[in-house]
Design a protein around this motif. Structure first.
Motif, PDB file in Angstrom:
ATOM      1  N   LYS A 137     141.436 -32.783  38.197  1.00 48.41           N
ATOM      2  CA  LYS A 137     142.655 -33.502  38.564  1.00 48.41           C
ATOM      3  C   LYS A 137     143.299 -34.194  37.354  1.00 48.41           C
ATOM      4  O   LYS A 137     144.521 -34.284  37.268  1.00 48.41           O
ATOM      5  N   GLY A 138     142.467 -34.677  36.440  1.00 49.23           N
ATOM      6  CA  GLY A 138     143.003 -35.380  35.269  1.00 49.23           C
ATOM      7  C   GLY A 138     143.131 -34.517  34.027  1.00 49.23           C
ATOM      8  O   GLY A 138     143.425 -35.027  32.937  1.00 49.23           O
ATOM      9  N   LYS A 139     142.914 -33.212  34.182  1.00 43.98           N
ATOM     10  CA  LYS A 139     142.845 -32.326  33.014  1.00 43.98           C
ATOM     11  C   LYS A 139     143.888 -31.221  33.046  1.00 43.98           C
ATOM     12  O   LYS A 139     143.938 -30.405  32.133  1.00 43.98           O
ATOM     13  N   SER A 140     144.690 -31.170  34.098  1.00 54.12           N
ATOM     14  CA  SER A 140     145.417 -29.932  34.388  1.00 54.12           C
ATOM     15  C   SER A 140     146.933 -30.030  34.377  1.00 54.12           C
ATOM     16  O   SER A 140     147.612 -29.066  34.717  1.00 54.12           O
ATOM     17  N   ALA A 141     147.493 -31.185  33.983  1.00 52.39           N
ATOM     18  CA  ALA A 141     148.956 -31.285  33.949  1.00 52.39           C
ATOM     19  C   ALA A 141     149.529 -30.268  32.960  1.00 52.39           C
ATOM     20  O   ALA A 141     148.861 -29.890  31.985  1.00 52.39           O
ATOM     21  N   ASP A 142     150.765 -29.866  33.180  1.00 51.60           N
ATOM     22  CA  ASP A 142     151.440 -28.956  32.242  1.00 51.60           C
ATOM     23  C   ASP A 142     151.356 -29.553  30.834  1.00 51.60           C
ATOM     24  O   ASP A 142     151.519 -30.766  30.660  1.00 51.60           O
ATOM     25  N   THR A 143     151.133 -28.716  29.857  1.00 50.24           N
ATOM     26  CA  THR A 143     151.038 -29.065  28.415  1.00 50.24           C
ATOM     27  C   THR A 143     149.722 -29.735  28.040  1.00 50.24           C
ATOM     28  O   THR A 143     149.570 -30.185  26.905  1.00 50.24           O
ATOM     29  N   PHE A 144     148.764 -29.796  28.948  1.00 48.56           N
ATOM     30  CA  PHE A 144     147.490 -30.474  28.653  1.00 48.56           C
ATOM     31  C   PHE A 144     146.449 -29.544  28.015  1.00 48.56           C
ATOM     32  O   PHE A 144     145.277 -29.913  27.939  1.00 48.56           O
ATOM     33  N   ALA A 145     146.875 -28.370  27.545  1.00 52.51           N
ATOM     34  CA  ALA A 145     145.904 -27.458  26.922  1.00 52.51           C
ATOM     35  C   ALA A 145     146.471 -26.767  25.680  1.00 52.51           C
ATOM     36  O   ALA A 145     146.517 -25.536  25.600  1.00 52.51           O
ATOM     37  N   PRO A 146     146.880 -27.547  24.671  1.00 55.61           N
ATOM     38  CA  PRO A 146     147.350 -26.907  23.424  1.00 55.61           C
ATOM     39  C   PRO A 146     146.232 -26.072  22.786  1.00 55.61           C
ATOM     40  O   PRO A 146     145.103 -26.549  22.637  1.00 55.61           O
ATOM     41  N   THR A 147     146.575 -24.824  22.439  1.00 51.99           N
ATOM     42  CA  THR A 147     145.565 -23.853  21.987  1.00 51.99           C
ATOM     43  C   THR A 147     146.085 -23.103  20.758  1.00 51.99           C
ATOM     44  O   THR A 147     147.149 -22.507  20.792  1.00 51.99           O
ATOM     45  N   GLY A 148     145.329 -23.129  19.682  1.00 54.70           N
ATOM     46  CA  GLY A 148     145.722 -22.431  18.452  1.00 54.70           C
ATOM     47  C   GLY A 148     145.695 -23.399  17.271  1.00 54.70           C
ATOM     48  O   GLY A 148     145.044 -24.444  17.377  1.00 54.70           O
ATOM     49  N   PRO A 149     146.325 -23.131  16.174  1.00 51.26           N
ATOM     50  CA  PRO A 149     147.345 -22.106  15.946  1.00 51.26           C
ATOM     51  C   PRO A 149     146.796 -20.680  15.806  1.00 51.26           C
ATOM     52  O   PRO A 149     147.482 -19.739  16.147  1.00 51.26           O
ATOM     53  N   TRP A 150     145.565 -20.538  15.312  1.00 50.25           N
ATOM     54  CA  TRP A 150     145.072 -19.198  15.021  1.00 50.25           C
ATOM     55  C   TRP A 150     143.889 -18.872  15.928  1.00 50.25           C
ATOM     56  O   TRP A 150     143.133 -19.759  16.323  1.00 50.25           O
ATOM     57  N   LEU A 151     143.709 -17.596  16.204  1.00 49.89           N
ATOM     58  CA  LEU A 151     142.434 -17.099  16.715  1.00 49.89           C
ATOM     59  C   LEU A 151     141.728 -16.514  15.498  1.00 49.89           C
ATOM     60  O   LEU A 151     142.212 -15.547  14.909  1.00 49.89           O
ATOM     61  N   VAL A 152     140.630 -17.122  15.104  1.00 46.48           N
ATOM     62  CA  VAL A 152     139.926 -16.686  13.898  1.00 46.48           C
ATOM     63  C   VAL A 152     138.696 -15.897  14.318  1.00 46.48           C
ATOM     64  O   VAL A 152     137.852 -16.404  15.080  1.00 46.48           O
ATOM     65  N   THR A 153     138.622 -14.657  13.860  1.00 48.74           N
ATOM     66  CA  THR A 153     137.524 -13.787  14.309  1.00 48.74           C
ATOM     67  C   THR A 153     136.190 -14.253  13.702  1.00 48.74           C
ATOM     68  O   THR A 153     136.168 -14.877  12.637  1.00 48.74           O
ATOM     69  N   PRO A 154     135.085 -13.957  14.387  1.00 43.72           N
ATOM     70  CA  PRO A 154     133.782 -14.508  13.983  1.00 43.72           C
ATOM     71  C   PRO A 154     133.360 -14.175  12.549  1.00 43.72           C
ATOM     72  O   PRO A 154     132.631 -14.950  11.927  1.00 43.72           O
ATOM     73  N   ASP A 155     133.810 -13.032  12.020  1.00 44.30           N
ATOM     74  CA  ASP A 155     133.425 -12.691  10.640  1.00 44.30           C
ATOM     75  C   ASP A 155     133.964 -13.724   9.649  1.00 44.30           C
ATOM     76  O   ASP A 155     133.464 -13.840   8.536  1.00 44.30           O
ATOM     77  N   GLU A 156     134.982 -14.486  10.056  1.00 47.62           N
ATOM     78  CA  GLU A 156     135.528 -15.525   9.169  1.00 47.62           C
ATOM     79  C   GLU A 156     135.056 -16.921   9.573  1.00 47.62           C
ATOM     80  O   GLU A 156     135.540 -17.923   9.046  1.00 47.62           O
ATOM     81  N   VAL A 157     134.166 -16.978  10.554  1.00 54.14           N
ATOM     82  CA  VAL A 157     133.567 -18.259  10.962  1.00 54.14           C
ATOM     83  C   VAL A 157     132.045 -18.082  10.851  1.00 54.14           C
ATOM     84  O   VAL A 157     131.381 -17.770  11.837  1.00 54.14           O
TER      85      VAL A 157
END
Ligand code: ZN
Length: 283
Positions: free
Chosen positions: A171-191
């Motif tokens: 209930k407290g986690k789901s408002a619009d804009t409450f999940a900024p994600t990114g900027p990059w998806l970094v593949t595991p070979d670089e992590v």
């Protein structure tokens, strides 16, 4: 590879960094970065492509969330001892998780809009693991082979909605804009080691969170295997792995988000997010 999505809200296109560090548009190779394109075979195909030959993404283009809207946003609660202490909660004996509505999903630098009646908006910098291949009741030893990549995730929360308005945390986690994600998806070979990444969060230039994924109670591999006992994780799903100490609720006095505040989040090697907080009803 560092992958991303660029363009206006809802019309994002896939992109990747070429070896020379320029941002390139992947539209001629794949329709989007999401459920159909995050598997190991598809990522290997992108890796083999001559990215420098693709059109460059114009500087200043908006970045969307780094993968298309997932089927599930699974968030782990209380996965750092210091955060469990500041929240006044016991260290969990096994992972706690909850689902965050996928309609909360937003880009890494999009404004965070407080919902109507919000008084206790709060921040949580987290390492996000994006699933690349179907994971159902898997072993911990196999779990990281199901990860397409890692990203920064802000598990924005409204503490009164979460804690004072009756169950559940969703209930407290789901408002619009409450999940900024990114900027990059970094593949595991670089992590090289997802359990050795520094993560920080500043509000208006003041540092509030400064932790390391080395302090997780349950590592990413265990979390993914654990969640997969209870639900099948599909490509594109995101598992947000919990936050270290330093949230607003843990300050004395408590410090909650107000319109005009600017949050800046960074995870070593995964990039930076920056969100301005706006009032309910603002664009
Ligand atoms: Zn969280």
């Amino acid at each position: 590879m560092r992958l991303f999505r660029h363009g206006p809200v809802g019309r994002e296109k896939p992109g990747a960094f070429a070896p020379d560090g320029t941002m390139r548009d992947l539209s001629s190779l794949i329709a989007d970065l999401g459920e159909a394109t995050l598997g190991p075979t598809e990522l290997d195909r992108l890796r083999a492509a001559d990215l420098s030959a693709l059109p460059e993404v114009a500087a200043g283009t908006r970045l969307g969330p780094c993968v298309a809207r997932p089927g599930k946003l699974v968030c782990i609660g209380l996965n750092y001892v210091d955060h469990a202490e500041e929240a006044g909660m016991a260290k969990p004996q096994e992972p706690i998780f909850f689902l965050k509505a996928t309609s909360a999903y937003s880009g890494p630098n999009d404004p965070v809009r407080l919902p109507r009646g919000a008084e206790k908006g709060d921040w949580e910098v987290e390492l996000g693991g994006v699933i690349g291949s179907r994971a159902s009741d898997i072993e911990e030893a196999d779990a990281l082979s199901h990860v397409a990549g890692y990203c920064v995730f802000n598990d924005v929360s409204e503490r009164a909605f979460q804690i004072e308005r009756g169950g559940q945390w969703t209930k407290g986690k789901s408002a619009d804009t409450f999940a900024p994600t990114g900027p990059w998806l970094v593949t595991p070979d670089e992590v090289p080691d997802p359990q050795n990444l520094r993560l920080t969060l500043d509000v208006n230039g003041q540092r509030f969170q400064d932790g390391t994924t080395a302090s997780m109670i349950f590592p990413v591999s265990l979390l993914i295997a654990y969640v997969s006992q209870f639900m099948t994780l599909l490509p594109g799903d995101i598992v947000a792995t919990g936050t270290p100490a330093g949230v607003g609720m843990g300050q004395r006095p408590q410090r909650f988000l107000r319109p005009g505040d600017v949050m800046r989040l960074e995870i070593e090697g995964l990039g930076v997010q920056e969100q301005k907080v706006v009032a309910a009803g603002a664009a």
